[in-house]
Write a protein that holds these residues in place. Structure first.
Motif, PDB file in Angstrom:
ATOM      1  N   PRO A   1       0.826  -1.202   0.000  1.00  0.00           N
ATOM      2  CA  PRO A   1       0.000   0.000   0.000  1.00  0.00           C
ATOM      3  C   PRO A   1       0.861   1.252   0.000  1.00  0.00           C
ATOM      4  O   PRO A   1       1.944   1.277   0.587  1.00  0.00           O
ATOM      5  N   VAL A   2       0.363   2.289  -0.687  1.00  0.00           N
ATOM      6  CA  VAL A   2       1.107   3.541  -0.759  1.00  0.00           C
ATOM      7  C   VAL A   2       1.262   4.147   0.626  1.00  0.00           C
ATOM      8  O   VAL A   2       2.299   4.690   0.983  1.00  0.00           O
ATOM      9  N   ASN A   3       0.202   4.048   1.412  1.00  0.00           N
ATOM     10  CA  ASN A   3       0.235   4.598   2.761  1.00  0.00           C
ATOM     11  C   ASN A   3       1.084   3.695   3.647  1.00  0.00           C
ATOM     12  O   ASN A   3       0.694   2.585   3.976  1.00  0.00           O
ATOM     13  N   GLN A   4       2.262   4.155   4.034  1.00  0.00           N
ATOM     14  CA  GLN A   4       3.172   3.340   4.823  1.00  0.00           C
ATOM     15  C   GLN A   4       3.033   3.603   6.320  1.00  0.00           C
ATOM     16  O   GLN A   4       3.878   3.208   7.100  1.00  0.00           O
ATOM     17  N   LYS A   5       1.973   4.294   6.711  1.00  0.00           N
ATOM     18  CA  LYS A   5       1.749   4.556   8.125  1.00  0.00           C
ATOM     19  C   LYS A   5       1.137   3.323   8.780  1.00  0.00           C
ATOM     20  O   LYS A   5       0.248   2.684   8.223  1.00  0.00           O
ATOM     21  N   ALA A   6       1.625   2.995   9.957  1.00  0.00           N
ATOM     22  CA  ALA A   6       1.106   1.841  10.691  1.00  0.00           C
ATOM     23  C   ALA A   6       1.343   2.062  12.177  1.00  0.00           C
ATOM     24  O   ALA A   6       2.266   2.783  12.575  1.00  0.00           O
ATOM     25  N   ALA A   7       0.500   1.457  12.990  1.00  0.00           N
ATOM     26  CA  ALA A   7       0.633   1.604  14.438  1.00  0.00           C
ATOM     27  C   ALA A   7       0.025   0.401  15.138  1.00  0.00           C
ATOM     28  O   ALA A   7      -0.837  -0.289  14.583  1.00  0.00           O
ATOM     29  N   THR A   8       0.490   0.154  16.347  1.00  0.00           N
ATOM     30  CA  THR A   8      -0.066  -0.915  17.175  1.00  0.00           C
ATOM     31  C   THR A   8      -0.499  -0.342  18.518  1.00  0.00           C
ATOM     32  O   THR A   8      -0.007   0.714  18.947  1.00  0.00           O
ATOM     33  N   PHE A   9      -1.429  -1.042  19.172  1.00  0.00           N
ATOM     34  CA  PHE A   9      -1.902  -0.665  20.504  1.00  0.00           C
ATOM     35  C   PHE A   9      -1.526  -1.767  21.487  1.00  0.00           C
ATOM     36  O   PHE A   9      -1.778  -2.951  21.227  1.00  0.00           O
TER      37      PHE A   9
ATOM     38  N   THR B   1       2.253   2.669  19.332  1.00  0.00           N
ATOM     39  CA  THR B   1       3.613   2.658  18.785  1.00  0.00           C
ATOM     40  C   THR B   1       3.561   2.832  17.273  1.00  0.00           C
ATOM     41  O   THR B   1       2.790   2.147  16.593  1.00  0.00           O
ATOM     42  N   ASN B   2       4.348   3.761  16.758  1.00  0.00           N
ATOM     43  CA  ASN B   2       4.445   3.960  15.308  1.00  0.00           C
ATOM     44  C   ASN B   2       5.317   2.842  14.738  1.00  0.00           C
ATOM     45  O   ASN B   2       6.536   2.865  14.850  1.00  0.00           O
ATOM     46  N   THR B   3       4.681   1.853  14.124  1.00  0.00           N
ATOM     47  CA  THR B   3       5.402   0.723  13.534  1.00  0.00           C
ATOM     48  C   THR B   3       5.548   0.861  12.022  1.00  0.00           C
ATOM     49  O   THR B   3       5.977  -0.078  11.352  1.00  0.00           O
ATOM     50  N   GLY B   4       5.169   2.027  11.490  1.00  0.00           N
ATOM     51  CA  GLY B   4       5.264   2.244  10.052  1.00  0.00           C
ATOM     52  C   GLY B   4       6.644   2.703   9.629  1.00  0.00           C
ATOM     53  O   GLY B   4       7.617   2.614  10.389  1.00  0.00           O
ATOM     54  N   LYS B   5       6.703   3.241   8.423  1.00  0.00           N
ATOM     55  CA  LYS B   5       7.974   3.689   7.860  1.00  0.00           C
ATOM     56  C   LYS B   5       8.089   5.203   7.793  1.00  0.00           C
ATOM     57  O   LYS B   5       9.127   5.728   7.404  1.00  0.00           O
ATOM     58  N   VAL B   6       7.007   5.905   8.146  1.00  0.00           N
ATOM     59  CA  VAL B   6       7.017   7.366   8.113  1.00  0.00           C
ATOM     60  C   VAL B   6       6.344   7.896   9.374  1.00  0.00           C
ATOM     61  O   VAL B   6       5.526   7.209   9.988  1.00  0.00           O
ATOM     62  N   PRO B   7       6.671   9.124   9.782  1.00  0.00           N
ATOM     63  CA  PRO B   7       5.997   9.714  10.939  1.00  0.00           C
ATOM     64  C   PRO B   7       4.531  10.021  10.624  1.00  0.00           C
ATOM     65  O   PRO B   7       4.146  10.131   9.464  1.00  0.00           O
TER      66      PRO B   7
ATOM     67  N   ILE C   1       4.393  11.838  15.688  1.00  0.00           N
ATOM     68  CA  ILE C   1       4.875  10.614  16.320  1.00  0.00           C
ATOM     69  C   ILE C   1       5.848   9.970  15.336  1.00  0.00           C
ATOM     70  O   ILE C   1       5.452   9.504  14.267  1.00  0.00           O
ATOM     71  N   GLN C   2       7.107   9.999  15.689  1.00  0.00           N
ATOM     72  CA  GLN C   2       8.144   9.514  14.793  1.00  0.00           C
ATOM     73  C   GLN C   2       8.135   7.987  14.718  1.00  0.00           C
ATOM     74  O   GLN C   2       7.534   7.300  15.552  1.00  0.00           O
ATOM     75  N   VAL C   3       8.806   7.470  13.707  1.00  0.00           N
ATOM     76  CA  VAL C   3       8.900   6.022  13.535  1.00  0.00           C
ATOM     77  C   VAL C   3       9.546   5.403  14.774  1.00  0.00           C
ATOM     78  O   VAL C   3      10.604   5.848  15.228  1.00  0.00           O
ATOM     79  N   GLY C   4       8.886   4.411  15.353  1.00  0.00           N
ATOM     80  CA  GLY C   4       9.398   3.743  16.542  1.00  0.00           C
ATOM     81  C   GLY C   4       9.027   4.417  17.848  1.00  0.00           C
ATOM     82  O   GLY C   4       9.241   3.850  18.922  1.00  0.00           O
ATOM     83  N   SER C   5       8.473   5.635  17.782  1.00  0.00           N
ATOM     84  CA  SER C   5       8.097   6.356  18.999  1.00  0.00           C
ATOM     85  C   SER C   5       6.719   5.913  19.488  1.00  0.00           C
ATOM     86  O   SER C   5       5.964   5.256  18.767  1.00  0.00           O
ATOM     87  N   THR C   6       6.395   6.307  20.719  1.00  0.00           N
ATOM     88  CA  THR C   6       5.144   5.876  21.332  1.00  0.00           C
ATOM     89  C   THR C   6       4.342   7.062  21.848  1.00  0.00           C
ATOM     90  O   THR C   6       4.879   8.165  22.036  1.00  0.00           O
TER      91      THR C   6
END
Length: 275
Positions: A174-182, A205-211, A249-254
């Protein structure tokens, strides 16, 4: 009277110029914002579609690598045009894949920077040196003297046209590379007025590839009352978003929020959208 009329004409001209400048500045800002997430990556796939003044349509695709804020072509970008017709099933068809040809000589023949400046030197065609002025999501549009070109950004590593067989997998991410987990935890529980409540904390948690700035999320749960969720803003019942003071929320940040709900079961949060 003539002097006043001349002054009015000058004033109207100045207003028109200022209006055009403001419009261009607005478009530039819009395109910078649209391009920004892509320049967090080191390599992208780009599809180029040009609608030329003579009615011909050109299509090409390839990869680009970032070099200090500038994406440069990593190959020649194989291309095909609508006027290149072939026979399929006994009928003439445009965009004959057997007639593809390189669009660029080398990496310096196609560049696009984070400001939206596009430089192209297509093989056998006039050079293009423009800025994209209309941008939505992953599609950037530039108006040239020869027509209109669109640049479609993707995180897929495009191969040359005509090199893939019909059996090849087409699993374009998917074009949208944003992802997060709870990650939600029950901290405490108690009985109150005949009901059982639990105090929960949740970590996004930002588990995607972009903020990303924020996320809209939902869950099937009954809060003790509408104000029993902290560091999250209610949109409608069962749906929330992050407060406006959250900038990114940067990549890998919470990001942490908490809430009180009926029961001790840990709810499942669903991501509705990013912004």
């Amino acid at each position: 009277m003539e002097i006043v009329y001349a002054e009015m004409k000058i004033l109207i001209l100045l207003i028109s110029i200022i209006s055009i400048i403001n419009q261009v500045n607005g478009q530039t800002t819009q395109c910078k914002d649209a391009l920004k997430p892509w320049f967090d990556l080191t390599r992208v796939g780009i599809k180029i579609s040009c609608f030329l003044n003579d009615g011909n349509i050109l299509y090409a695709r390839g990869q680009a690598a970032q070099d200090r804020g500038v994406f440069k072509a990593t190959g020649s970008y194989s291309s095909v045009e609508s006027i290149q017709e072939g026979c399929l099933g006994g009928k003439d068809q445009p965009f004959d894949i057997n007639q593809t040809k390189p669009l660029f000589f080398d990496y310096s023949s196609f560049q696009i920077d984070s400001e939206g400046h596009v430089f192209m030197v297509p093989v056998g065609r006039p050079a293009v040196d423009v800025y994209v002025t209309e941008c939505r999501g992953n599609i950037m549009v530039a108006f040239t003297t020869n027509g209109i070109c669109t640049y479609h950004f993707s995180n897929k590593a495009y191969t040359n046209l005509g090199s893939e067989s019909c059996q090849d997998p087409r699993n374009e991410p998917p074009v949208n590379q944003k992802a997060a987990t709870f990650d939600t935890t029950l901290n405490s529980e108690w009985n109150e007025n005949g009901k059982h409540y639990g105090m929960f904390s949740s970590i996004i948690t930002n588990t995607g590839k972009v903020p990303f700035q924020g996320v809209v999320f939902s869950a099937d749960l009954e809060l003790r009352d509408p104000s029993s969720i902290y560091s999250a803003v209610a949109i409608v019942k069962g749906q929330w978003k992050l407060p406006s003071y959250v900038q990114s929320i940067q990549v890998g940040s919470t990001y942490h929020f908490s809430f009180i709900k009926e029961g001790k079961e840990i709810p499942t949060f669903r991501i509705d959208s990013f912004y």
